[in-house]
Design a protein around this motif. Structure first.
Motif, PDB file in Angstrom:
ATOM      1  N   GLU A 118      -0.436   0.992   7.820  1.00 22.10           N
ATOM      2  CA  GLU A 118      -1.556   1.646   7.143  1.00 22.10           C
ATOM      3  C   GLU A 118      -1.601   3.131   7.414  1.00 22.10           C
ATOM      4  O   GLU A 118      -2.126   3.891   6.607  1.00 22.10           O
ATOM      5  CB  GLU A 118      -2.874   0.993   7.559  1.00 22.10           C
ATOM      6  CG  GLU A 118      -3.001  -0.443   7.094  1.00 22.10           C
ATOM      7  CD  GLU A 118      -4.341  -1.065   7.454  1.00 22.10           C
ATOM      8  OE1 GLU A 118      -5.217  -0.362   8.001  1.00 22.10           O
ATOM      9  OE2 GLU A 118      -4.500  -2.263   7.167  1.00 22.10           O
TER      10      GLU A 118
ATOM     11  N   ALA B 155       5.582   0.815   4.238  1.00 18.62           N
ATOM     12  CA  ALA B 155       4.802  -0.154   3.460  1.00 18.62           C
ATOM     13  C   ALA B 155       5.355  -1.563   3.647  1.00 18.62           C
ATOM     14  O   ALA B 155       4.579  -2.524   3.779  1.00 18.62           O
ATOM     15  CB  ALA B 155       4.796   0.229   1.981  1.00 18.62           C
TER      16      ALA B 155
ATOM     17  N   ASP C  27      -7.873   5.432  -4.882  1.00 16.30           N
ATOM     18  CA  ASP C  27      -6.893   4.396  -4.585  1.00 16.30           C
ATOM     19  C   ASP C  27      -5.666   4.939  -3.857  1.00 16.30           C
ATOM     20  O   ASP C  27      -4.828   4.184  -3.416  1.00 16.30           O
ATOM     21  CB  ASP C  27      -6.475   3.680  -5.859  1.00 16.30           C
ATOM     22  CG  ASP C  27      -5.838   4.603  -6.885  1.00 16.30           C
ATOM     23  OD1 ASP C  27      -6.169   5.804  -6.902  1.00 16.30           O
ATOM     24  OD2 ASP C  27      -5.001   4.111  -7.666  1.00 16.30           O
ATOM     25  N   ARG C  28      -5.551   6.222  -3.712  1.00 18.84           N
ATOM     26  CA  ARG C  28      -4.423   6.844  -3.036  1.00 18.84           C
ATOM     27  C   ARG C  28      -4.770   7.118  -1.577  1.00 18.84           C
ATOM     28  O   ARG C  28      -5.902   7.393  -1.245  1.00 18.84           O
ATOM     29  CB  ARG C  28      -4.048   8.167  -3.712  1.00 18.84           C
ATOM     30  CG  ARG C  28      -3.432   7.992  -5.071  1.00 18.84           C
ATOM     31  CD  ARG C  28      -2.101   7.369  -4.918  1.00 18.84           C
ATOM     32  NE  ARG C  28      -1.325   7.488  -6.144  1.00 18.84           N
ATOM     33  CZ  ARG C  28      -0.161   6.913  -6.287  1.00 18.84           C
ATOM     34  NH1 ARG C  28       0.346   6.207  -5.327  1.00 18.84           N
ATOM     35  NH2 ARG C  28       0.493   7.045  -7.406  1.00 18.84           N
ATOM     36  N   PRO C  29      -3.756   7.056  -0.721  1.00 16.22           N
ATOM     37  CA  PRO C  29      -4.001   7.343   0.690  1.00 16.22           C
ATOM     38  C   PRO C  29      -4.481   8.774   0.916  1.00 16.22           C
ATOM     39  O   PRO C  29      -4.140   9.676   0.146  1.00 16.22           O
ATOM     40  CB  PRO C  29      -2.628   7.141   1.328  1.00 16.22           C
ATOM     41  CG  PRO C  29      -1.876   6.281   0.378  1.00 16.22           C
ATOM     42  CD  PRO C  29      -2.393   6.640  -0.984  1.00 16.22           C
TER      43      PRO C  29
ATOM     44  N   ARG D 295      -2.818   3.779   3.951  1.00 17.09           N
ATOM     45  CA  ARG D 295      -4.115   4.354   3.584  1.00 17.09           C
ATOM     46  C   ARG D 295      -4.271   5.791   4.089  1.00 17.09           C
ATOM     47  O   ARG D 295      -5.161   6.511   3.646  1.00 17.09           O
ATOM     48  CB  ARG D 295      -5.273   3.487   4.067  1.00 17.09           C
ATOM     49  CG  ARG D 295      -5.348   3.313   5.546  1.00 17.09           C
ATOM     50  CD  ARG D 295      -6.563   2.513   6.001  1.00 17.09           C
ATOM     51  NE  ARG D 295      -6.512   2.255   7.418  1.00 17.09           N
ATOM     52  CZ  ARG D 295      -6.709   3.155   8.369  1.00 17.09           C
ATOM     53  NH1 ARG D 295      -6.985   4.399   8.052  1.00 17.09           N
ATOM     54  NH2 ARG D 295      -6.625   2.841   9.641  1.00 17.09           N
TER      55      ARG D 295
ATOM     56  N   THR E 287       1.511   4.333  -1.419  1.00 19.88           N
ATOM     57  CA  THR E 287       0.698   3.265  -1.999  1.00 19.88           C
ATOM     58  C   THR E 287       0.315   2.279  -0.898  1.00 19.88           C
ATOM     59  O   THR E 287       0.815   2.349   0.221  1.00 19.88           O
ATOM     60  CB  THR E 287       1.479   2.506  -3.096  1.00 19.88           C
ATOM     61  OG1 THR E 287       2.666   1.958  -2.527  1.00 19.88           O
ATOM     62  CG2 THR E 287       1.831   3.418  -4.265  1.00 19.88           C
ATOM     63  N   ALA E 288      -0.543   1.350  -1.247  1.00 17.00           N
ATOM     64  CA  ALA E 288      -0.994   0.333  -0.306  1.00 17.00           C
ATOM     65  C   ALA E 288       0.219  -0.404   0.264  1.00 17.00           C
ATOM     66  O   ALA E 288       1.217  -0.575  -0.432  1.00 17.00           O
ATOM     67  CB  ALA E 288      -1.930  -0.637  -1.009  1.00 17.00           C
ATOM     68  N   PRO E 289       0.163  -0.785   1.510  1.00 17.67           N
ATOM     69  CA  PRO E 289      -0.997  -0.793   2.390  1.00 17.67           C
ATOM     70  C   PRO E 289      -1.275   0.541   3.085  1.00 17.67           C
ATOM     71  O   PRO E 289      -2.242   0.665   3.817  1.00 17.67           O
ATOM     72  CB  PRO E 289      -0.637  -1.863   3.430  1.00 17.67           C
ATOM     73  CG  PRO E 289       0.851  -1.745   3.549  1.00 17.67           C
ATOM     74  CD  PRO E 289       1.325  -1.435   2.153  1.00 17.67           C
TER      75      PRO E 289
END
Length: 189
Positions: A126, A121, A12-14, A162, A158-160
């Motif tokens: 991204e 973010a 889940d981490r970039p 990536r 964190t998201a978004p």
């Protein structure tokens, strides 16, 4: 030359990517500028981004200076502008601290990475490309700067977002950042 890595067991981490090259040539949503507080250009990464990005970046920075940032951008903070002629969509400007042997300014350096990621973010970026902030004329030792950069990005991205790239101008810096990634427990993916 580039290396792609991610944290062990985390998806889940970039991804963190190391690239040896010129940050102004990066095709990313955001290029981070190691700016000076005036936001009006300077030497090193700052000068290169302003030169290659063209007058639109300087015009946007002048608008910022005429408004909320009349006194300049404080150290450790970040703000976005257009990327002008660069392949990126935006430039996020951050002011790194000058290294001191008398005072611990590592929290300010970490803040540069954290605040740049926060701004990126908020823009919906991204992909984010960072230089090695404060390790040039501001005198921050490359090894310590790499450790702070990797740790902060690992904890804060964190998201978004990536993918985070560290774009390093020479092989020595590239190798130091690769060592910092390895020491952080990052495995290639």
């Amino acid at each position: 030359m580039s290396t792609r890595s991610g944290p062990s067991g985390q998806t889940d981490r970039p991804a963190i990517v190391l690239v040896r090259g010129d940050i102004t040539a990066q095709d990313a949503d955001v290029i981070v500028n190691a700016a000076n507080s005036s936001l009006l250009g300077g030497g090193g990464v700052d000068g290169a981004i302003h030169r290659k990005g063209g007058p639109a970046i300087l015009d946007a920075c002048r608008t910022l200076r005429a408004g909320h940032y009349g006194g300049g951008l404080p150290t450790g903070q970040a703000v976005a502008t257009t990327a002008g002629n660069l392949a990126a969509r935006w430039v996020v400007h951050t002011v790194g601290p000058v290294h001191s042997t008398q005072e611990d300014r590592s929290a300010l350096l970490a803040s540069c990475y954290r605040e740049s990621l926060r701004v990126a973010a908020a823009l919906g970026a991204e992909t984010v490309a960072f230089p090695a902030i404060s390790t040039g004329i501001y005198g921050w030792p490359m090894g310590d700067g790499a450790r702070i950069a990797v740790r902060t990005v690992r904890q804060e991205a964190t998201a978004p977002v990536r993918e985070v790239r560290f774009v390093l101008f020479d092989q020595a810096a590239y190798e130091i950042f690769a060592e910092a990634l390895a020491a952080d427990g990052t495995t290639p993916r």
